[in-house]
Design a protein around this motif. Structure first.
Motif, PDB file in Angstrom:
ATOM      1  N   GLY A   1      31.275  29.877  -6.444  1.00  0.00           N
ATOM      2  CA  GLY A   1      30.686  29.943  -5.108  1.00  0.00           C
ATOM      3  C   GLY A   1      29.754  28.778  -4.841  1.00  0.00           C
ATOM      4  N   ALA A   2      28.959  28.404  -5.845  1.00  0.00           N
ATOM      5  CA  ALA A   2      28.038  27.284  -5.673  1.00  0.00           C
ATOM      6  C   ALA A   2      28.790  25.973  -5.456  1.00  0.00           C
ATOM      7  CB  ALA A   2      27.117  27.171  -6.881  1.00  0.00           C
ATOM      8  N   CYS A   3      29.930  25.800  -6.123  1.00  0.00           N
ATOM      9  CA  CYS A   3      30.740  24.585  -5.934  1.00  0.00           C
ATOM     10  C   CYS A   3      31.288  24.509  -4.509  1.00  0.00           C
ATOM     11  CB  CYS A   3      31.882  24.548  -6.941  1.00  0.00           C
ATOM     12  SG  CYS A   3      31.360  24.173  -8.630  1.00  0.00           S
ATOM     13  N   LEU A   4      31.746  25.644  -3.981  1.00  0.00           N
ATOM     14  CA  LEU A   4      32.212  25.669  -2.598  1.00  0.00           C
ATOM     15  C   LEU A   4      31.078  25.321  -1.631  1.00  0.00           C
ATOM     16  CD1 LEU A   4      34.458  28.873  -2.650  1.00  0.00           C
ATOM     17  CD2 LEU A   4      35.228  26.513  -2.358  1.00  0.00           C
ATOM     18  N   ALA A   5      29.902  25.878  -1.900  1.00  0.00           N
ATOM     19  CA  ALA A   5      28.746  25.574  -1.048  1.00  0.00           C
ATOM     20  C   ALA A   5      28.378  24.099  -1.141  1.00  0.00           C
ATOM     21  CB  ALA A   5      27.567  26.451  -1.438  1.00  0.00           C
ATOM     22  N   LEU A   6      28.475  23.526  -2.347  1.00  0.00           N
ATOM     23  CA  LEU A   6      28.136  22.109  -2.527  1.00  0.00           C
ATOM     24  C   LEU A   6      29.129  21.212  -1.792  1.00  0.00           C
ATOM     25  CD1 LEU A   6      26.247  20.101  -3.934  1.00  0.00           C
ATOM     26  CD2 LEU A   6      27.798  20.155  -5.902  1.00  0.00           C
ATOM     27  N   PHE A   7      30.411  21.604  -1.808  1.00  0.00           N
ATOM     28  CA  PHE A   7      31.427  20.865  -1.060  1.00  0.00           C
ATOM     29  C   PHE A   7      31.039  20.799   0.421  1.00  0.00           C
ATOM     30  CE2 PHE A   7      35.182  21.270   1.688  1.00  0.00           C
ATOM     31  CZ  PHE A   7      35.836  20.076   1.412  1.00  0.00           C
ATOM     32  N   GLY A   8      30.677  21.953   0.980  1.00  0.00           N
ATOM     33  CA  GLY A   8      30.254  21.977   2.375  1.00  0.00           C
ATOM     34  C   GLY A   8      28.982  21.203   2.619  1.00  0.00           C
ATOM     35  N   PHE A   9      28.072  21.220   1.636  1.00  0.00           N
ATOM     36  CA  PHE A   9      26.796  20.519   1.757  1.00  0.00           C
ATOM     37  C   PHE A   9      27.019  19.018   1.929  1.00  0.00           C
ATOM     38  CE2 PHE A   9      22.760  19.309  -0.828  1.00  0.00           C
ATOM     39  CZ  PHE A   9      22.138  18.872   0.333  1.00  0.00           C
ATOM     40  N   PHE A  10      27.950  18.444   1.158  1.00  0.00           N
ATOM     41  CA  PHE A  10      28.219  17.015   1.259  1.00  0.00           C
ATOM     42  C   PHE A  10      28.657  16.634   2.681  1.00  0.00           C
ATOM     43  CE2 PHE A  10      29.228  16.941  -3.512  1.00  0.00           C
ATOM     44  CZ  PHE A  10      27.949  16.509  -3.812  1.00  0.00           C
ATOM     45  N   PHE A  11      29.522  17.471   3.272  1.00  0.00           N
ATOM     46  CA  PHE A  11      29.976  17.178   4.623  1.00  0.00           C
ATOM     47  C   PHE A  11      28.880  17.435   5.654  1.00  0.00           C
ATOM     48  CE2 PHE A  11      34.072  17.358   2.538  1.00  0.00           C
ATOM     49  CZ  PHE A  11      34.789  16.371   3.201  1.00  0.00           C
ATOM     50  N   ALA A  12      28.095  18.497   5.445  1.00  0.00           N
ATOM     51  CA  ALA A  12      27.024  18.803   6.388  1.00  0.00           C
ATOM     52  C   ALA A  12      26.019  17.660   6.447  1.00  0.00           C
ATOM     53  CB  ALA A  12      26.330  20.104   5.992  1.00  0.00           C
ATOM     54  N   GLN A  13      25.781  17.018   5.302  1.00  0.00           N
ATOM     55  CA  GLN A  13      24.827  15.912   5.281  1.00  0.00           C
ATOM     56  C   GLN A  13      25.273  14.770   6.188  1.00  0.00           C
ATOM     57  OE1 GLN A  13      24.508  13.923   1.557  1.00  0.00           O
ATOM     58  NE2 GLN A  13      22.554  12.939   2.030  1.00  0.00           N
ATOM     59  N   ARG A  14      26.610  14.618   6.338  1.00  0.00           N
ATOM     60  CA  ARG A  14      27.137  13.529   7.160  1.00  0.00           C
ATOM     61  C   ARG A  14      27.409  13.948   8.600  1.00  0.00           C
ATOM     62  NH1 ARG A  14      28.034  12.981   2.054  1.00  0.00           N
ATOM     63  NH2 ARG A  14      28.263  10.945   1.063  1.00  0.00           N
ATOM     64  N   GLN A  15      27.666  15.233   8.814  1.00  0.00           N
ATOM     65  CA  GLN A  15      28.019  15.702  10.148  1.00  0.00           C
ATOM     66  C   GLN A  15      26.812  16.191  10.945  1.00  0.00           C
ATOM     67  OE1 GLN A  15      30.915  15.286  11.306  1.00  0.00           O
ATOM     68  NE2 GLN A  15      32.283  15.084   9.583  1.00  0.00           N
ATOM     69  N   CYS A  16      25.673  16.390  10.282  1.00  0.00           N
ATOM     70  CA  CYS A  16      24.461  16.883  10.953  1.00  0.00           C
ATOM     71  C   CYS A  16      23.432  15.763  11.042  1.00  0.00           C
ATOM     72  CB  CYS A  16      23.865  18.073  10.185  1.00  0.00           C
ATOM     73  SG  CYS A  16      24.979  19.501  10.096  1.00  0.00           S
ATOM     74  N   TYR A  17      22.651  15.774  12.104  1.00  0.00           N
ATOM     75  CA  TYR A  17      21.634  14.730  12.236  1.00  0.00           C
ATOM     76  C   TYR A  17      20.451  14.978  11.308  1.00  0.00           C
ATOM     77  CZ  TYR A  17      19.385  18.040  15.499  1.00  0.00           C
ATOM     78  OH  TYR A  17      18.810  19.148  16.063  1.00  0.00           O
TER      79      TYR A  17
END
Length: 485
Positions: free
Chosen positions: A165-181
């Motif tokens: 679960g943490a790996c899935l969350a980390l995957f999303g975190f990487f994209f959120a860092q680039r897609q969010c201001y």
């Protein structure tokens, strides 16, 4: 009061936990130290909730910063977590009376509380993720506490599901860092509209990965299986916080991702919302069915947690104010009810050695006070007024009709069927326990200590009080929803 005070509820249990091996010379001294810090932790969380605001940046590592802040949502979870940990902690003094490993258990118990408080006061995704991983690592020794082959297997599966679960969350975190201001938690979301519009499907996939990853800790299908594996092997006080609190760490992660990172407007009407609603309803029904069939007492309660926590997830995935209110009410009342149930089960197992449902016939004659507490927790989970569980389930059903329109009946029907199954697998225990039959022999009473009884009664009193007077909580949750919806 300055924002530096947010460090107190985070660091207080950690400092005492690390000091325990040096300052706790015997059982009595250990109980005094743990009891003192648990009471002080509740007081410090209440003080932070009432007097503190702002944010505190602790450390910067390149583009990432450890940021603590105190919004209303985090303060609410902080007080709830500290209160449940106090109940389970005081109950544990009698439960571990003859356990020589109690000191090591207490160390990790307090460190787990530290990581949970860190989740509550995290101001951005980076801080939240770090404390989330700490929560898994510090709670693992509580699952391994018995040091049997079964507990080792349970611990490894708990770790495996948590890391996936943490790996899935980390995957999303990487994209959120680039897609969010910004990755700082922002009410309503921080998604940069231009970037999200350019790659909407990838952004939705990142959001889904994060929500599914955090949902694993909350028992959401398909990452739910650790709950019925870990609970039977963990000591009863650990099971109480695993079910009542640690699952809520995953729920808090889901709230932050939906309402403070990607934003409900972006997810509303997307395949992500409908997929998660389907998973939540499936988990509710599946957990209730498997609990109904299960004969091990603690495993039955674990399957019940799988179902009941997904009630709250269903409300959050509705992305409407009424559903949000019902979800936070369910989170609160489930924490109190399931803590009461697991502690009652622990008292029965500790005093009688009975671990199977079929062995509990007549237990109400031997431990009436404990079974009455079990009864109040059970009736709240079923949703019987005037206990608190009725209020949360009412708002969840209403939210289903408000948001899903003509399909609202499906959500309400699943909630109703699950409530009937919950009545079947919990009230049958009460029936056999209180009414064993005329031919049942009169057996000697089994008693619990006043401290353990006090922890049970306090949790049950909360269910009755909030069931009769829920207006204060509703007002609080309404203020939170007004800022994010």
């Amino acid at each position: 009061m300055n924002s530096w005070y947010f460090l107190v509820p985070v660091l207080l249990p950690a400092l005492m936990g690390l000091a325990l091996p040096f300052v706790a010379a015997d059982k009595k001294n250990l109980h005094q130290c743990v009891g003192f810090v648990l009471v002080l932790e509740v007081a410090s969380c209440l003080m932070a909730a009432l007097r503190c605001s702002g944010s505190l940046s602790l450390l910067r590592l390149g583009d990432f910063a450890f940021l603590l802040s105190g919004d209303t949502l985090g303060k609410f979870f902080s007080v709830l977590f500290s209160f449940v940990f106090a109940l389970a902690g005081f109950f544990g003094f009698e439960y571990f009376e003859h356990d020589e490993r109690e000191k090591s258990y207490s160390v990790f118990y307090l460190l787990t509380l530290t990581s949970l408080q860190g989740l509550c006061y995290s101001g951005n995704l980076f801080s939240f993720y770090m404390f989330y991983e700490m929560m898994t690592l510090f709670s693992l020794p509580m699952v391994l506490h018995e040091r049997t082959e079964a507990s080792r297997r349970a611990g490894m599966q708990y770790l495996g599901y948590s890391l996936l679960g943490a790996c899935l969350a980390l995957f999303g975190f990487f994209f959120a860092q680039r897609q969010c201001y910004t990755t700082t938690f922002t009410p309503g979301g921080a998604l940069a509209e231009g970037l999200a519009a350019a790659r909407p499907e990838l952004t939705l996939l990142a959001a889904f990965a994060m929500l599914l990853g955090f949902g694993g800790k909350a028992g959401l299908l398909p990452l739910h299986a650790w709950l019925p594996i870990a609970h039977p092997e963990a000591p009863a006080p650990a099971s109480a916080v695993l079910s009542g609190v640690i699952t809520k760490g995953g729920v808090l992660g889901i709230i932050r991702v939906i309402y403070y990172v990607f934003g409900p407007d972006f997810l509303r009407g997307s395949w992500v919302q409908y997929t998660l609603l389907a998973l939540a309803l499936t988990t509710i029904f599946m957990g209730s069915m498997l609990a109904y069939k299960e004969q091990l007492l603690k495993k039955r309660l674990a399957w019940s947690t799988v179902s009941q926590v997904s009630y709250a997830l269903f409300g959050l995935f509705l992305l409407c104010p009424v559903g949000f209110w019902g979800a936070l009410l369910q989170i609160t009342f489930h924490a109190l009810a399931k803590t009461s149930l697991f502690l009652s089960a622990g008292a029965i197992i500790h005093a009688s050695g009975f671990v199977r449902v079929g062995q509990l016939r007549g237990i109400g004659q031997r431990m009436p006070d404990v079974l009455w507490c079990f009864a109040l927790g059970s009736l709240s989970l079923v949703g019987i007024p005037p206990l608190a569980g009725f209020v949360s389930k009412w708002y969840l059903a209403e939210g289903s009709f408000v948001q899903l329109g003509s399909w609202g009946w499906l959500g309400a029907a699943v909630l109703l069927v699950s409530a009937l199954l919950t009545a079947g697998y919990l009230l049958s225990i009460l029936s056999a326990g209180f009414f064993p039959g005329k031919d049942w022999p009169l057996l000697p009473r089994l008693r619990v200590s006043p401290l353990s009884a006090g922890a049970l009664v306090t949790g049950c009193a909360g269910l009755l009080i909030f069931g009769l007077w829920p207006a204060g909580l509703l007002e609080l949750f309404s203020r939170i929803s007004d800022t994010i919806l």
